[in-house]
Motif scaffolding. Sequence first.
Motif, PDB file in Angstrom:
ATOM      1  N   CYS A  97      34.866 -13.172  37.283  1.00  0.00           N
ATOM      2  CA  CYS A  97      33.472 -12.729  37.088  1.00  0.00           C
ATOM      3  C   CYS A  97      33.479 -11.259  36.717  1.00  0.00           C
ATOM      4  CB  CYS A  97      32.626 -12.954  38.332  1.00  0.00           C
ATOM      5  SG  CYS A  97      30.886 -12.615  37.981  1.00  0.00           S
ATOM      6  N   PHE A  99      30.670  -9.294  37.086  1.00  0.00           N
ATOM      7  CA  PHE A  99      29.748  -8.565  37.956  1.00  0.00           C
ATOM      8  C   PHE A  99      30.359  -8.490  39.360  1.00  0.00           C
ATOM      9  CE2 PHE A  99      25.608  -9.957  35.544  1.00  0.00           C
ATOM     10  CZ  PHE A  99      25.871  -9.033  34.552  1.00  0.00           C
ATOM     11  N   CYS A 101      28.370  -8.628  42.559  1.00  0.00           N
ATOM     12  CA  CYS A 101      27.130  -8.694  43.342  1.00  0.00           C
ATOM     13  C   CYS A 101      27.448  -8.555  44.836  1.00  0.00           C
ATOM     14  CB  CYS A 101      26.417 -10.009  43.087  1.00  0.00           C
ATOM     15  SG  CYS A 101      26.079 -10.289  41.333  1.00  0.00           S
ATOM     16  N   CYS A 104      27.259 -11.873  46.716  1.00  0.00           N
ATOM     17  CA  CYS A 104      27.994 -13.035  46.200  1.00  0.00           C
ATOM     18  C   CYS A 104      28.663 -13.805  47.348  1.00  0.00           C
ATOM     19  CB  CYS A 104      29.049 -12.568  45.211  1.00  0.00           C
ATOM     20  SG  CYS A 104      29.901 -13.946  44.433  1.00  0.00           S
ATOM     21  N   ASN A 177      25.847 -16.031  34.403  1.00  0.00           N
ATOM     22  CA  ASN A 177      25.165 -14.825  34.887  1.00  0.00           C
ATOM     23  C   ASN A 177      24.553 -13.982  33.767  1.00  0.00           C
ATOM     24  OD1 ASN A 177      27.227 -13.311  33.762  1.00  0.00           O
ATOM     25  ND2 ASN A 177      28.174 -12.728  35.698  1.00  0.00           N
TER      26      ASN A 177
END
Length: 334
Positions: A97, A99, A101, A104, A177
């Motif tokens: 991924c 990102f 977050c 998450c 995303n």
Amino acid sequence: MRKRVEDTHDLTENLRKKSVDLNKKACLITNLRGTEQEKDLTLPTNCQGFGRIHHFRLTPKDSRWMPDPLPMLPANKYLNIPQSEVVHTQVFQLAACNFHCWYCFVDHNLLSANPKYSSFVTAKELLGYMLEEEVGSSIIDLSGGQPDIVPEYVLWFLQAREEMGLEKKYFVWTDDNLSTDSLWRYLSRKEIEYMVETPGFARVGCLKGFDPESFAFNTGADKQMFDQQIDLLSDLVETGFDQYGYITLTALNLENLENKISGLFDEIQERVHPNFPLRIIPLQIFHFNANKGRYIHRAEENQYKVIEVWKDELNRRFSKSELKTPITEVSLKR
Ligand code: SF4
């Protein structure tokens, strides 16, 4: 294609190189055995550790939240089965991924294309494990990570489903995303058309905030990428996918909240489709074992204030009958 914000571009390309084997048509899939995420699972991992079962629930346990008909409504419509309160979905995770977050529910070790927690597996192998283990779920969620880092992941899965004669048995769902245009950069027009036209497939894209500031706070990525998320949603709808949206409403700054939410609705209605807010479901953020070291409780609490404003804006913009329309019947025609 629209101008791309470069913030995560190098990271995305680097992760892509580590996550796809074009010759073998294999993708780097997380093996959940022995991971922090495994401790959060209510059922044991399956498919030799590469899969897990997720329960999607229509009515939230928390009365402050909204019902979530995704992905059951599109799936049940395709599979021709009645709507149910809870569905079991088979999930596979691409091990990358772009990102980070804070909320998450996947531990970040599982998002860096790290071979310690993942292996290259083909779509046919994953479907074969499902058949061998007689996994009961008819819905397959191709998740991550960010599945669109390797758009072939979903394409190859849909092709394998067809080649193995499993189109009627399994509905395929993918949640991306909205961070990269790799779908259009790496797949041919013909391949994209195949994905759009193949039966029993739908996509959801997640807006990671309600304005550039909340987006950057939630993902750790550049603020400018928030606007790009709306462009990508618009491109997906225009391409013809059966497209849905999620949004996360966590934030620290709630100043001018009504104006910010109203401005976001304006952008979505103008740039994606006038009806698209009716296809967006706010995602409730929860505390898990995997996110315990980075969880921000104040932002979690704030999501309950933001959702009230979100609901007010929906009520202001749409009639009662529009609001009652099943999400699968919300038209995206122009
Ligand atoms: S985009 Fe999804 S997978 Fe990636 S860090 Fe955020 S929540 Fe996790």
